[in-house]
Write an enzyme that holds these catalytic residues in place. Structure first.
Site, PDB file in Angstrom:
ATOM      1  N   TYR A   1      12.473  29.790 -23.797  1.00 53.08           N
ATOM      2  CA  TYR A   1      13.287  28.571 -23.893  1.00 53.08           C
ATOM      3  C   TYR A   1      14.647  28.785 -24.556  1.00 53.08           C
ATOM      4  CZ  TYR A   1       8.875  26.406 -22.588  1.00 53.08           C
ATOM      5  OH  TYR A   1       7.728  26.056 -21.916  1.00 53.08           O
TER       6      TYR A   1
ATOM      7  N   PRO B   1       7.236  16.244 -25.174  1.00 57.79           N
ATOM      8  CA  PRO B   1       6.541  16.934 -26.252  1.00 57.79           C
ATOM      9  C   PRO B   1       6.975  18.382 -26.451  1.00 57.79           C
ATOM     10  CG  PRO B   1       5.093  16.622 -24.362  1.00 57.79           C
ATOM     11  CD  PRO B   1       6.319  15.804 -24.113  1.00 57.79           C
ATOM     12  N   ASN B   2       7.035  18.755 -27.706  1.00 62.44           N
ATOM     13  CA  ASN B   2       7.339  20.119 -28.168  1.00 62.44           C
ATOM     14  C   ASN B   2       8.808  20.527 -28.002  1.00 62.44           C
ATOM     15  OD1 ASN B   2       4.596  20.774 -28.945  1.00 62.44           O
ATOM     16  ND2 ASN B   2       4.144  20.727 -26.764  1.00 62.44           N
TER      17      ASN B   2
ATOM     18  N   GLU C   1      15.020  15.148 -12.892  1.00 64.27           N
ATOM     19  CA  GLU C   1      14.015  15.927 -13.638  1.00 64.27           C
ATOM     20  C   GLU C   1      14.675  17.217 -14.105  1.00 64.27           C
ATOM     21  OE1 GLU C   1      10.808  17.219 -11.133  1.00 64.27           O
ATOM     22  OE2 GLU C   1       9.708  18.136 -12.796  1.00 64.27           O
TER      23      GLU C   1
ATOM     24  N   HIS D   1       3.440  17.651 -15.818  1.00 68.25           N
ATOM     25  CA  HIS D   1       2.408  18.181 -14.931  1.00 68.25           C
ATOM     26  C   HIS D   1       1.197  17.262 -14.762  1.00 68.25           C
ATOM     27  CE1 HIS D   1       5.037  21.578 -15.302  1.00 68.25           C
ATOM     28  NE2 HIS D   1       4.794  21.692 -16.611  1.00 68.25           N
TER      29      HIS D   1
ATOM     30  N   ALA E   1       5.343  19.249 -21.024  1.00 67.62           N
ATOM     31  CA  ALA E   1       4.060  19.394 -20.319  1.00 67.62           C
ATOM     32  C   ALA E   1       3.598  18.100 -19.658  1.00 67.62           C
ATOM     33  CB  ALA E   1       3.000  19.903 -21.296  1.00 67.62           C
TER      34      ALA E   1
ATOM     35  N   HIS F   1      14.266  20.936 -16.451  1.00 66.84           N
ATOM     36  CA  HIS F   1      13.487  21.925 -17.209  1.00 66.84           C
ATOM     37  C   HIS F   1      14.390  23.096 -17.579  1.00 66.84           C
ATOM     38  CE1 HIS F   1       9.815  19.872 -16.168  1.00 66.84           C
ATOM     39  NE2 HIS F   1      10.237  19.829 -14.926  1.00 66.84           N
ATOM     40  N   LEU F   2      14.187  23.625 -18.766  1.00 63.76           N
ATOM     41  CA  LEU F   2      14.910  24.832 -19.172  1.00 63.76           C
ATOM     42  C   LEU F   2      14.438  26.036 -18.355  1.00 63.76           C
ATOM     43  CD1 LEU F   2      14.583  24.050 -22.926  1.00 63.76           C
ATOM     44  CD2 LEU F   2      16.786  24.602 -21.896  1.00 63.76           C
ATOM     45  N   SER F   3      13.113  26.190 -18.305  1.00 64.06           N
ATOM     46  CA  SER F   3      12.527  27.296 -17.544  1.00 64.06           C
ATOM     47  C   SER F   3      12.323  26.851 -16.098  1.00 64.06           C
ATOM     48  CB  SER F   3      11.190  27.700 -18.173  1.00 64.06           C
ATOM     49  OG  SER F   3      10.240  26.646 -18.017  1.00 64.06           O
TER      50      SER F   3
ATOM     51  N   ASP G   1       4.872   6.447 -13.009  1.00 63.99           N
ATOM     52  CA  ASP G   1       4.895   5.013 -12.671  1.00 63.99           C
ATOM     53  C   ASP G   1       6.086   4.313 -13.332  1.00 63.99           C
ATOM     54  OD1 ASP G   1       2.757   4.950 -10.968  1.00 63.99           O
ATOM     55  OD2 ASP G   1       1.331   4.170 -12.436  1.00 63.99           O
TER      56      ASP G   1
ATOM     57  N   ASN H   1      13.445  15.635 -19.372  1.00 65.74           N
ATOM     58  CA  ASN H   1      12.641  16.843 -19.509  1.00 65.74           C
ATOM     59  C   ASN H   1      11.355  16.373 -20.163  1.00 65.74           C
ATOM     60  OD1 ASN H   1      11.337  19.197 -20.057  1.00 65.74           O
ATOM     61  ND2 ASN H   1      13.138  20.280 -20.834  1.00 65.74           N
TER      62      ASN H   1
ATOM     63  N   ARG I   1      10.656  27.677 -30.765  1.00 71.10           N
ATOM     64  CA  ARG I   1       9.510  27.753 -29.866  1.00 71.10           C
ATOM     65  C   ARG I   1       9.761  28.765 -28.739  1.00 71.10           C
ATOM     66  NH1 ARG I   1       8.452  23.273 -25.184  1.00 71.10           N
ATOM     67  NH2 ARG I   1       6.426  24.059 -24.545  1.00 71.10           N
TER      68      ARG I   1
ATOM     69  N   ARG J   1       6.124  30.181 -13.180  1.00 79.16           N
ATOM     70  CA  ARG J   1       5.241  30.419 -14.335  1.00 79.16           C
ATOM     71  C   ARG J   1       3.779  30.176 -13.949  1.00 79.16           C
ATOM     72  NH1 ARG J   1       7.700  27.335 -19.283  1.00 79.16           N
ATOM     73  NH2 ARG J   1       6.168  28.661 -20.357  1.00 79.16           N
TER      74      ARG J   1
ATOM     75  N   ARG K   1       1.660  24.807 -14.011  1.00 77.96           N
ATOM     76  CA  ARG K   1       3.007  24.227 -14.145  1.00 77.96           C
ATOM     77  C   ARG K   1       3.658  23.964 -12.781  1.00 77.96           C
ATOM     78  NH1 ARG K   1       4.430  25.091 -19.720  1.00 77.96           N
ATOM     79  NH2 ARG K   1       3.341  26.919 -20.498  1.00 77.96           N
TER      80      ARG K   1
HETATM   81  C1  DQA Z   1       9.535  22.694 -19.778  1.00 77.51           C
HETATM   82  C2  DQA Z   1       8.514  23.335 -18.838  1.00 77.51           C
HETATM   83  C3  DQA Z   1       7.127  22.746 -19.059  1.00 77.51           C
HETATM   84  O1  DQA Z   1       6.183  23.386 -18.218  1.00 77.51           O
HETATM   85  C4  DQA Z   1       6.686  22.964 -20.501  1.00 77.51           C
HETATM   86  O2  DQA Z   1       5.437  22.348 -20.724  1.00 77.51           O
HETATM   87  C5  DQA Z   1       7.699  22.500 -21.488  1.00 77.51           C
HETATM   88  C6  DQA Z   1       9.110  22.793 -21.230  1.00 77.51           C
HETATM   89  C7  DQA Z   1      10.925  23.350 -19.652  1.00 77.51           C
HETATM   90  O3  DQA Z   1      11.904  22.730 -20.096  1.00 77.51           O
HETATM   91  O4  DQA Z   1      11.031  24.478 -19.153  1.00 77.51           O
HETATM   92  O5  DQA Z   1       7.364  21.977 -22.542  1.00 77.51           O
HETATM   93  O6  DQA Z   1       9.674  21.333 -19.410  1.00 77.51           O
END
Ligand code: DQA
Length: 150
Positions: A25, A12-13, A100, A82, A79, A102-104, A89, A76, A20, A109, A113
């Site tokens: 990011y 998502p997002n 797994e 978390h 959210a 993540h950009l950040s 599963d 990725n 964003r 943070r 998270r």
């Molecule tokens: C994220 C980190 C997550 O905590 C956050 O909810 C995201 C982006 C990242 O790529 O840093 O949507 O997965």
């Protein structure tokens, strides 16, 4: 080419990347990251599929559909990372390499998270390297697949 297929999954997002919270990011779009990941995949003879969804059920179904079809998944989960046990599963039932991504760096943070419910079912995590992480994650999968082929 008859190389392995790998699925890149975006939660998502992530469709809003580029607009964003650029301070966190970056300014590259999701398409930019997918293109960079695909270039590394092609160097290693890997076919890269990509799916983005804001819905947990779509991600679960994409993981299920990768069973028997893909050798690896880079995820990725945004959210969902978390709290989405259904994604954990589904990944658990996937027989292949899972990375797994993540950009950040979520651990640097907000406290909410710091938990990843998917980390225990992943081979490893790449976080905090911005867009470079997409290339690193594909490289990690490629190396893991080369290792299992030996
Ligand atoms: C994220 C980190 C997550 O905590 C956050 O909810 C995201 C982006 C990242 O790529 O840093 O949507 O997965």
């Amino acid at each position: 080419m008859s190389g392995p297929r790998v699925l890149l999954l975006s939660g998502p997002n992530l469709n809003l990347l580029g607009e964003r919270e650029p301070a966190i990011y970056g300014t590259a779009t999701l398409d930019d990251h997918v293109a960079a990941a695909r270039a590394v995949a092609e160097e290693h003879g890997i076919f890269l599929d990509h799916t983005q969804s804001n819905r947990e059920s779509d991600l679960v179904e994409a993981i299920q559909a990768a069973r028997g079809r893909c050798r690896g998944i880079v995820i990725n989960a945004g959210a969902f990372t978390h709290y989405a046990w259904s994604i954990a599963d589904a990944l658990s039932a996937f027989d292949g390499v899972v990375v797994e991504l993540h950009l950040s760096n979520p651990n640097a943070r907000e406290p909410w998270r710091h938990t990843s419910v998917i980390a225990p079912v992943c081979q490893g995590t790449i976080a905090g390297f911005g867009g470079l992480g997409y290339q690193l994650a594909i490289l990690a999968v490629a190396r893991m697949l080369e290792k299992t082929a030996l």
